[in-house]
Design an enzyme around this catalytic site. Structure first.
Site, PDB file in Angstrom:
ATOM      1  N   LYS A 185      68.195  34.163  54.525  1.00 50.46           N
ATOM      2  CA  LYS A 185      68.796  34.922  53.699  1.00 50.46           C
ATOM      3  C   LYS A 185      70.239  35.440  53.779  1.00 50.46           C
ATOM      4  O   LYS A 185      71.329  35.194  53.085  1.00 50.46           O
ATOM      5  CB  LYS A 185      68.069  36.445  53.532  1.00 50.46           C
ATOM      6  CG  LYS A 185      68.638  37.333  52.400  1.00 50.46           C
ATOM      7  CD  LYS A 185      67.574  38.319  52.268  1.00 50.46           C
ATOM      8  CE  LYS A 185      68.505  39.686  51.628  1.00 50.46           C
ATOM      9  NZ  LYS A 185      67.511  40.686  51.501  1.00 50.46           N
ATOM     10  N   GLU A 216      68.887  32.091  65.706  1.00 50.75           N
ATOM     11  CA  GLU A 216      67.662  31.272  65.908  1.00 50.75           C
ATOM     12  C   GLU A 216      68.013  30.234  64.866  1.00 50.75           C
ATOM     13  O   GLU A 216      67.894  29.008  65.126  1.00 50.75           O
ATOM     14  CB  GLU A 216      66.321  31.614  65.680  1.00 50.75           C
ATOM     15  CG  GLU A 216      66.077  32.824  67.009  1.00 50.75           C
ATOM     16  CD  GLU A 216      66.521  34.210  66.494  1.00 50.75           C
ATOM     17  OE1 GLU A 216      67.511  34.496  65.655  1.00 50.75           O
ATOM     18  OE2 GLU A 216      65.797  35.117  67.164  1.00 50.75           O
ATOM     19  N   GLY A 240      63.410  40.425  53.625  1.00 49.81           N
ATOM     20  CA  GLY A 240      62.954  39.056  54.098  1.00 49.81           C
ATOM     21  C   GLY A 240      61.401  39.230  54.294  1.00 49.81           C
ATOM     22  O   GLY A 240      60.900  38.090  54.060  1.00 49.81           O
ATOM     23  N   ARG A 241      60.784  40.242  54.745  1.00 45.73           N
ATOM     24  CA  ARG A 241      59.593  40.533  54.891  1.00 45.73           C
ATOM     25  C   ARG A 241      58.733  40.295  53.589  1.00 45.73           C
ATOM     26  O   ARG A 241      57.697  40.250  53.793  1.00 45.73           O
ATOM     27  CB  ARG A 241      59.072  41.339  56.384  1.00 45.73           C
ATOM     28  CG  ARG A 241      59.419  42.622  55.583  1.00 45.73           C
ATOM     29  CD  ARG A 241      59.473  43.680  56.908  1.00 45.73           C
ATOM     30  NE  ARG A 241      60.129  44.929  56.388  1.00 45.73           N
ATOM     31  CZ  ARG A 241      61.415  45.363  56.905  1.00 45.73           C
ATOM     32  NH1 ARG A 241      61.962  44.345  57.494  1.00 45.73           N
ATOM     33  NH2 ARG A 241      61.790  46.402  56.537  1.00 45.73           N
ATOM     34  N   GLU A 279      57.873  46.408  61.320  1.00 45.99           N
ATOM     35  CA  GLU A 279      59.344  46.144  60.745  1.00 45.99           C
ATOM     36  C   GLU A 279      59.366  47.389  59.750  1.00 45.99           C
ATOM     37  O   GLU A 279      60.535  47.755  59.497  1.00 45.99           O
ATOM     38  CB  GLU A 279      59.563  44.870  60.368  1.00 45.99           C
ATOM     39  CG  GLU A 279      61.264  44.487  60.802  1.00 45.99           C
ATOM     40  CD  GLU A 279      61.730  43.062  60.551  1.00 45.99           C
ATOM     41  OE1 GLU A 279      62.034  42.625  61.701  1.00 45.99           O
ATOM     42  OE2 GLU A 279      61.857  42.569  59.543  1.00 45.99           O
ATOM     43  N   HIS A 322      34.821  37.735  71.894  1.00 48.79           N
ATOM     44  CA  HIS A 322      34.606  37.206  73.307  1.00 48.79           C
ATOM     45  C   HIS A 322      35.979  37.485  74.359  1.00 48.79           C
ATOM     46  O   HIS A 322      36.036  36.922  75.373  1.00 48.79           O
ATOM     47  CB  HIS A 322      34.200  35.902  73.490  1.00 48.79           C
ATOM     48  CG  HIS A 322      33.126  35.624  72.691  1.00 48.79           C
ATOM     49  ND1 HIS A 322      31.667  35.762  73.200  1.00 48.79           N
ATOM     50  CD2 HIS A 322      32.794  35.286  71.161  1.00 48.79           C
ATOM     51  CE1 HIS A 322      30.793  35.608  72.172  1.00 48.79           C
ATOM     52  NE2 HIS A 322      31.453  35.297  71.154  1.00 48.79           N
ATOM     53  N   LYS A 353      70.188  41.878  67.935  1.00 50.37           N
ATOM     54  CA  LYS A 353      70.809  40.604  67.728  1.00 50.37           C
ATOM     55  C   LYS A 353      72.175  40.763  68.096  1.00 50.37           C
ATOM     56  O   LYS A 353      72.576  39.648  68.606  1.00 50.37           O
ATOM     57  CB  LYS A 353      70.944  40.255  65.942  1.00 50.37           C
ATOM     58  CG  LYS A 353      69.615  40.198  65.415  1.00 50.37           C
ATOM     59  CD  LYS A 353      69.943  39.835  63.969  1.00 50.37           C
ATOM     60  CE  LYS A 353      68.562  39.652  62.949  1.00 50.37           C
ATOM     61  NZ  LYS A 353      68.862  39.887  61.528  1.00 50.37           N
TER      62      LYS A 353
HETATM   63  O1  F6P Z   1      63.868  39.965  61.928  1.00 49.06           O
HETATM   64  C1  F6P Z   1      64.905  40.593  61.451  1.00 49.06           C
HETATM   65  C2  F6P Z   1      65.063  40.041  60.373  1.00 49.06           C
HETATM   66  O2  F6P Z   1      66.193  40.691  59.858  1.00 49.06           O
HETATM   67  C3  F6P Z   1      63.920  40.172  59.393  1.00 49.06           C
HETATM   68  O3  F6P Z   1      63.877  41.254  58.655  1.00 49.06           O
HETATM   69  C4  F6P Z   1      64.446  38.813  58.423  1.00 49.06           C
HETATM   70  O4  F6P Z   1      63.028  38.392  57.864  1.00 49.06           O
HETATM   71  C5  F6P Z   1      64.816  37.922  59.448  1.00 49.06           C
HETATM   72  O5  F6P Z   1      65.411  38.486  60.432  1.00 49.06           O
HETATM   73  C6  F6P Z   1      65.414  36.548  59.007  1.00 49.06           C
HETATM   74  O6  F6P Z   1      66.452  36.895  58.644  1.00 49.06           O
HETATM   75  P1  F6P Z   1      67.135  35.693  57.805  1.00 49.06           P
HETATM   76  O7  F6P Z   1      66.424  35.546  56.466  1.00 49.06           O
HETATM   77  O8  F6P Z   1      68.669  36.630  57.279  1.00 49.06           O
HETATM   78  O9  F6P Z   1      67.480  34.632  58.638  1.00 49.06           O
END
Ligand code: F6P
Length: 527
Positions: free
Chosen positions: A201, A207, A262-263, A348, A379, A492
């Site tokens: 987003k 990452e 995002g979630r 979150e 188990h 971050k």
């Molecule tokens: O983990 C934090 C977060 O901001 C989440 O809420 C989101 O889903 C994820 O990072 C990824 O964010 P983006 O879609 O901006 O890369």
């Protein structure tokens, strides 16, 4: 009313909770007293059954929980969410993921329909082979680069709906910055037939950004041509300028809006990997299933409203029994990733200690959510659930119809289900025969059981929307914001600072001795 602990219902619930602490209280006795306890404490919606009878509840308690919801103006909050009001106050945004699954014709957001149409034509071009890589070959592998909400939802759904896959392309998910994740994935892929989805987003998440840059180099090493980026990358983002700067063609950009968290985003273009796996028609079934839960949530009285019932039970255990964790245990191999997916959605969203007004909360908020698939879990950690000292409310989730048709699948599936049901029974009843103190199992452990008729896109849409709304209800009762995540933002920022430390001389820098020595260790040993 903004503070739940100030309501009359809270006081009432507090005194009602005391009777469950008595040594002579037996959860199973409630079934003896009330023969129709299942009828009283179960609820269906379409192909989903919630049995919540094995809980520390009576009619009086359920009524008090509903009173609490009314005192906290839950219905008004539900309307505000569906109406697109600014309910994510700290970021000044609406939370309109429900608009992503409104049917065409009833959807007042033309941009959502435009995006679905764009997805439709993209999926068709990949499936038909019209979309070609830089050397003119068809795309065979899709790699989704994303993390958190830009990874967990699509990855979970692709696994869950494996039996609906059209098997036209192979779908891979890379989220971790650990080079092993992307490197392992690329090892067996051919750059000429691979397409990357940059799902971010913000288009800024470390990452995803780093993995996308590496993927870009991998493509360029094969094509030796910058224009090839257009044939091997699409992006789902609201940061269009950054994506264009990366080299992705405008036509290959899919939008996501501020009002989609995002979630909560798997229903948007973030769901492209799902659509590539099961096809657009089935993706729309997923949306329809979620929409049906939206209607149920918005219009059903609280005493029959699945998300409200589940949320109020979670509040009951967290705030009145100090449950420090709860478990999601799917008895379904296909639902293996559900607990991981729900961990982000739940923790979150509800891991907050500040109210919407910016004050410290007056009660505990979310407990730790965890879980893994049954029967494997039996188990590993079930011993603790039966005889340990932690109180862990559980959601058991199972599917009536087997997912596969293999040899004796029906019988093996029956074993699976009987294990699921026998665990909730054993947890409730225990074993009081005092053969030896070691064999004594106290029982009195509570659980919900959610049963789905069948694993299909529609029912899965229903199930996920149920949990989304459950979480929203809890946020309203606790008066916290379910849609921001400021704590994650802090992590971050610090990681960027320390990355710089790993690559420069940190002597003389104002940094604590623990972090400093960890960095030094890597500098010496990590080459
Ligand atoms: O983990 C934090 C977060 O901001 C989440 O809420 C989101 O889903 C994820 O990072 C990824 O964010 P983006 O879609 O901006 O890369």
């Amino acid at each position: 009313m903004k503070n739940p602990t100030q309501t009359d219902a809270w006081g009432q619930l507090s005194s009602l909770s005391k009777k469950f602490n008595h040594a002579d209280f037996r959860l199973s006795d409630l079934f003896e007293k009330e023969e129709d306890r299942f009828a009283l404490f179960s609820q269906t919606h379409e192909n989903l059954l919630l049995d919540y009878s094995k809980n520390f509840i009576t009619r009086e308690i359920m009524e008090a929980l509903q009173e609490l919801a009314k005192d906290m103006q839950l219905q008004e909050a539900i309307e505000a969410m569906f109406d697109g009001n600014i309910i994510n106050l700290s970021e000044g945004q609406a939370a309109l993921h429900t608009a992503l699954r409104l049917p065409e014709g009833k959807n007042p957001h033309p941009e959502v329909i435009d995006c679905l149409n764009k997805m439709d034509s993209f999926v068709a071009r990949i499936h038909s082979g019209e979309w070609r890589g830089h050397s003119g070959q068809k795309i065979r592998d899709i790699v989704n680069l994303g993390i958190g909400g830009s990874d967990l939802g699509p990855s979970f759904i692709c696994d869950t709906l494996k039996d609906y896959s059209l098997n036209v392309v192979n779908i891979h998910f890379v989220s971790n910055i650990d080079p092993a994740h992307l490197d392992d994935t690329l090892e067996n892929l051919n750059p000429e037939t691979t397409l990357f989805i940059v799902a971010s987003k913000s288009f800024k998440t470390l990452e995803t950004h780093q993995n996308a840059l590496t993927a870009r180099e991998w493509i360029l090493a094969s094509s030796q041509n910058e224009v090839s980026i257009q044939k091997h990358f699409i992006a789902i983002t609201k940061n269009l300028s950054a994506a264009k700067e990366f080299g992705i063609h405008e036509e290959n950009l899919f939008p996501i809006w501020d009002w989609v968290g995002g979630r909560f985003s798997l229903w948007s273009a973030i769901g492209i990997p799902i659509a590539l796996s099961i096809g657009m028609a089935q993706f729309k079934e997923l949306l329809s299933g979620a929409h049906s839960m939206d209607i149920h949530f918005r219009n059903t009285p609280f005493n029959k409203n699945l998300p409200v019932i589940m949320a109020m039970l979670a509040i009951w255990y967290r705030c009145f029994f100090n449950a420090r964790s709860s478990a999601i245990i799917p008895y379904s191999e296909r639902l293996k990733k559900l607990p991981i997916y729900l961990q982000q959605l739940y923790m979150e969203s509800l891991g907050k200690n500040i109210t919407n007004e910016g004050e410290a909360v007056s009660t505990s908020t979310a407990e730790i959510l965890w879980g893994t698939v049954g029967t494997d879990s039996q188990h590993s950690y079930f011993q603790l659930l039966h005889q340990g000292t932690e109180f862990v409310p559980i959601d058991f989730i199972a599917v009536a119809e087997p997912a596969t048709q293999g040899f004796n699948a029906k019988e093996r599936h029956q074993h699976l289900l009987s294990n699921c049901f026998s665990q909730s029974l054993a947890l409730m009843k225990g074993s009081l025969k005092n053969k030896s103190t070691h064999e004594f199992v106290a029982g009195n452990k509570t659980s919900n059981t959610l049963l789905l008729k069948k694993l299909n896109p529609y029912n899965i849409g229903n199930l996920i929307a149920l949990y989304e709304h459950k979480i929203f209800v809890q946020s309203v009762i606790w008066n916290i914001n379910a849609f921001d995540q400021w704590g994650v933002e802090l992590g971050k920022m610090l990681s960027t600072q320390l990355f710089n430390g790993l690559n420069s001389d940190i002597k003389g820098k104002k940094i604590d001795s623990s972090t400093k020595n960890l960095i030094e260790f890597v500098k010496v040993n990590g080459q």
